[in-house]
Design a protein around this motif. Sequence first.
Motif, PDB file in Angstrom:
ATOM      1  N   PHE A 118       0.817  -1.211   0.000  1.00 35.34           N
ATOM      2  CA  PHE A 118       0.000   0.000   0.000  1.00 35.34           C
ATOM      3  C   PHE A 118       0.852   1.263   0.000  1.00 35.34           C
ATOM      4  CE2 PHE A 118      -2.480   3.283   2.282  1.00 35.34           C
ATOM      5  CZ  PHE A 118      -3.499   3.424   1.350  1.00 35.34           C
ATOM      6  N   HIS A 119       1.937   1.276   0.752  1.00 34.46           N
ATOM      7  CA  HIS A 119       2.787   2.469   0.845  1.00 34.46           C
ATOM      8  C   HIS A 119       3.419   2.832  -0.497  1.00 34.46           C
ATOM      9  CE1 HIS A 119       3.457   2.369   5.512  1.00 34.46           C
ATOM     10  NE2 HIS A 119       2.212   2.608   5.163  1.00 34.46           N
ATOM     11  N   LYS A 120       3.513   1.874  -1.394  1.00 38.03           N
ATOM     12  CA  LYS A 120       4.075   2.168  -2.720  1.00 38.03           C
ATOM     13  C   LYS A 120       3.173   3.079  -3.538  1.00 38.03           C
ATOM     14  CE  LYS A 120       6.865  -2.026  -2.858  1.00 38.03           C
ATOM     15  NZ  LYS A 120       7.091  -3.354  -3.459  1.00 38.03           N
ATOM     16  N   THR A 121       1.916   3.264  -3.080  1.00 36.15           N
ATOM     17  CA  THR A 121       1.027   4.229  -3.738  1.00 36.15           C
ATOM     18  C   THR A 121       1.429   5.656  -3.394  1.00 36.15           C
ATOM     19  OG1 THR A 121      -0.533   4.332  -1.872  1.00 36.15           O
ATOM     20  CG2 THR A 121      -0.919   2.625  -3.532  1.00 36.15           C
ATOM     21  N   GLY A 122       2.283   5.811  -2.366  1.00 33.96           N
ATOM     22  CA  GLY A 122       2.636   7.146  -1.886  1.00 33.96           C
ATOM     23  C   GLY A 122       1.748   7.602  -0.747  1.00 33.96           C
ATOM     24  N   PHE A 123       0.898   6.702  -0.257  1.00 36.87           N
ATOM     25  CA  PHE A 123       0.000   7.021   0.857  1.00 36.87           C
ATOM     26  C   PHE A 123       0.266   6.070   2.024  1.00 36.87           C
ATOM     27  CE2 PHE A 123      -2.162   8.734  -2.796  1.00 36.87           C
ATOM     28  CZ  PHE A 123      -2.819   9.871  -2.333  1.00 36.87           C
ATOM     29  N   TYR A 124      -0.083   6.529   3.224  1.00 36.36           N
ATOM     30  CA  TYR A 124      -0.128   5.626   4.376  1.00 36.36           C
ATOM     31  C   TYR A 124      -1.576   5.523   4.845  1.00 36.36           C
ATOM     32  CZ  TYR A 124      -0.107   9.792   7.480  1.00 36.36           C
ATOM     33  OH  TYR A 124      -0.407  10.990   8.105  1.00 36.36           O
ATOM     34  N   HIS A 125      -1.925   4.429   5.505  1.00 38.96           N
ATOM     35  CA  HIS A 125      -3.324   4.130   5.835  1.00 38.96           C
ATOM     36  C   HIS A 125      -3.879   5.074   6.889  1.00 38.96           C
ATOM     37  CE1 HIS A 125      -6.788   1.916   7.451  1.00 38.96           C
ATOM     38  NE2 HIS A 125      -6.816   1.257   6.304  1.00 38.96           N
ATOM     39  N   ASP A 126      -3.144   5.282   7.967  1.00 40.53           N
ATOM     40  CA  ASP A 126      -3.474   6.213   9.045  1.00 40.53           C
ATOM     41  C   ASP A 126      -4.665   5.782   9.909  1.00 40.53           C
ATOM     42  OD1 ASP A 126      -2.823   8.548  10.500  1.00 40.53           O
ATOM     43  OD2 ASP A 126      -4.451   9.660   9.552  1.00 40.53           O
ATOM     44  N   ASP A 127      -5.145   4.553   9.746  1.00 43.77           N
ATOM     45  CA  ASP A 127      -6.278   4.134  10.565  1.00 43.77           C
ATOM     46  C   ASP A 127      -6.264   2.622  10.788  1.00 43.77           C
ATOM     47  OD1 ASP A 127      -8.476   4.849  12.098  1.00 43.77           O
ATOM     48  OD2 ASP A 127      -9.912   4.581  10.478  1.00 43.77           O
ATOM     49  N   ILE A 128      -5.052   2.068  10.982  1.00 40.44           N
ATOM     50  CA  ILE A 128      -4.952   0.637  11.285  1.00 40.44           C
ATOM     51  C   ILE A 128      -5.435   0.409  12.706  1.00 40.44           C
ATOM     52  CG2 ILE A 128      -3.363  -1.307  11.622  1.00 40.44           C
ATOM     53  CD1 ILE A 128      -3.830  -0.624   8.695  1.00 40.44           C
ATOM     54  N   LYS A 129      -6.520  -0.317  12.820  1.00 42.38           N
ATOM     55  CA  LYS A 129      -7.106  -0.657  14.116  1.00 42.38           C
ATOM     56  C   LYS A 129      -7.978  -1.888  13.916  1.00 42.38           C
ATOM     57  CE  LYS A 129      -8.795   3.414  14.654  1.00 42.38           C
ATOM     58  NZ  LYS A 129      -9.506   4.666  14.999  1.00 42.38           N
ATOM     59  N   PRO A 130      -8.486  -2.498  14.995  1.00 44.64           N
ATOM     60  CA  PRO A 130      -9.236  -3.752  14.844  1.00 44.64           C
ATOM     61  C   PRO A 130     -10.372  -3.712  13.834  1.00 44.64           C
ATOM     62  CG  PRO A 130      -8.695  -3.401  17.145  1.00 44.64           C
ATOM     63  CD  PRO A 130      -8.241  -2.170  16.416  1.00 44.64           C
ATOM     64  N   LYS A 131     -11.088  -2.603  13.723  1.00 41.51           N
ATOM     65  CA  LYS A 131     -12.239  -2.553  12.820  1.00 41.51           C
ATOM     66  C   LYS A 131     -11.848  -2.438  11.352  1.00 41.51           C
ATOM     67  CE  LYS A 131     -13.097   2.451  13.132  1.00 41.51           C
ATOM     68  NZ  LYS A 131     -14.109   3.476  13.516  1.00 41.51           N
ATOM     69  N   ASN A 132     -10.570  -2.188  11.080  1.00 40.61           N
ATOM     70  CA  ASN A 132     -10.130  -2.011   9.700  1.00 40.61           C
ATOM     71  C   ASN A 132      -9.206  -3.134   9.214  1.00 40.61           C
ATOM     72  OD1 ASN A 132     -11.615   0.318   9.283  1.00 40.61           O
ATOM     73  ND2 ASN A 132      -9.997   1.640  10.065  1.00 40.61           N
ATOM     74  N   VAL A 133      -9.220  -4.243   9.935  1.00 43.68           N
ATOM     75  CA  VAL A 133      -8.505  -5.440   9.488  1.00 43.68           C
ATOM     76  C   VAL A 133      -9.462  -6.620   9.621  1.00 43.68           C
ATOM     77  CG1 VAL A 133      -6.484  -6.909   9.752  1.00 43.68           C
ATOM     78  CG2 VAL A 133      -6.314  -4.476  10.327  1.00 43.68           C
ATOM     79  N   MET A 134      -9.555  -7.423   8.556  1.00 43.01           N
ATOM     80  CA  MET A 134     -10.448  -8.574   8.552  1.00 43.01           C
ATOM     81  C   MET A 134      -9.660  -9.880   8.514  1.00 43.01           C
ATOM     82  SD  MET A 134     -13.560  -7.380   6.019  1.00 43.01           S
ATOM     83  CE  MET A 134     -14.540  -8.828   6.480  1.00 43.01           C
ATOM     84  N   ILE A 135     -10.315 -10.952   8.973  1.00 51.91           N
ATOM     85  CA  ILE A 135      -9.716 -12.286   8.940  1.00 51.91           C
ATOM     86  C   ILE A 135     -10.838 -13.314   8.860  1.00 51.91           C
ATOM     87  CG2 ILE A 135      -9.694 -12.697  11.440  1.00 51.91           C
ATOM     88  CD1 ILE A 135      -6.783 -13.788  11.022  1.00 51.91           C
ATOM     89  N   HIS A 136     -10.536 -14.478   8.301  1.00 50.60           N
ATOM     90  CA  HIS A 136     -11.518 -15.562   8.207  1.00 50.60           C
ATOM     91  C   HIS A 136     -10.989 -16.782   8.969  1.00 50.60           C
ATOM     92  CE1 HIS A 136     -14.760 -17.960   6.687  1.00 50.60           C
ATOM     93  NE2 HIS A 136     -13.952 -18.780   6.032  1.00 50.60           N
ATOM     94  N   ASN A 137     -11.754 -17.220   9.955  1.00 47.95           N
ATOM     95  CA  ASN A 137     -11.391 -18.408  10.753  1.00 47.95           C
ATOM     96  C   ASN A 137      -9.998 -18.308  11.375  1.00 47.95           C
ATOM     97  OD1 ASN A 137     -13.856 -19.638  10.277  1.00 47.95           O
ATOM     98  ND2 ASN A 137     -13.126 -20.772   8.486  1.00 47.95           N
ATOM     99  N   ASP A 138      -9.591 -17.110  11.723  1.00 49.92           N
ATOM    100  CA  ASP A 138      -8.287 -16.873  12.367  1.00 49.92           C
ATOM    101  C   ASP A 138      -7.104 -17.389  11.545  1.00 49.92           C
ATOM    102  OD1 ASP A 138      -8.723 -15.240  14.503  1.00 49.92           O
ATOM    103  OD2 ASP A 138      -8.307 -16.734  16.041  1.00 49.92           O
ATOM    104  N   ASP A 139      -7.276 -17.480  10.239  1.00 47.32           N
ATOM    105  CA  ASP A 139      -6.194 -17.922   9.356  1.00 47.32           C
ATOM    106  C   ASP A 139      -5.388 -16.692   8.921  1.00 47.32           C
ATOM    107  OD1 ASP A 139      -4.515 -18.830   7.377  1.00 47.32           O
ATOM    108  OD2 ASP A 139      -6.096 -19.670   6.104  1.00 47.32           O
TER     109      ASP A 139
END
Length: 223
Positions: A118-139
């Motif tokens: 993502f950083h290669k776009t020249g941007f940083y996310h600025d909002d990494i937190k539990p609600k902005n990361v997803m996972i399926h079956n803890d894999d």
Amino acid sequence: MQQKELNQYMVNLEPIGKGVYGIVYLAYDQLEKRRVAIKELENLERATHEAYVMKQCGISKFLPTFYDFFENNGKAYIVMEYVKGETFGENFDSHSKKRDEKLSVQITINILKGLEVFHKTGFYHDDIKPKNVMIHNDDPETVKIIDFNSSKKIENVGLMKKDLSDTAQMCIFLINGTVPEPVDKAEIHNRKLKSILFKALNTDAGDNYNSLKEFIAELKEFR
């Protein structure tokens, strides 16, 4: 279930996700013959920004693929890969199940790998937190970073380190089920791992990691 047609998409009207700025629906792309997620936003400027940033992303299994962007009746719609799974929670002070340190590190490394692309776009996310990361079956291999409307241009290395620090907090959250206040109350059994995570939290000092790659390299010992 009620549906409506928007362009080439048949949209289920029961939301599958809600955020501060948008609502996400499951839809079917009638031309490409695939399920997609459609994010509806009322703020056109914010929607245009998020769509632009997503479109610039390279290919990463840890980022959702961007498909389409359009406006309809004064609202904007971002069409992207449908991601199976659930978020880790809301914010760092919310409570989730505790995960063992090895699994937590594996998840954290994959968040960092997604951010590297993502950083290669020249941007940083600025909002990494539990609600902005997803996972399926803890894999760990199903990790997806979502919601890019807060992303900002990387104007110096210090700004990039905001994502690095937030991801370190994510690892603490995964291990503890929350991020305690103050954070040094976090229970991390491996002292070396705790030292690495706390070094990553220290964004204002020179004694921290200069890149996501450097942080990943330190964490690989514990995965």
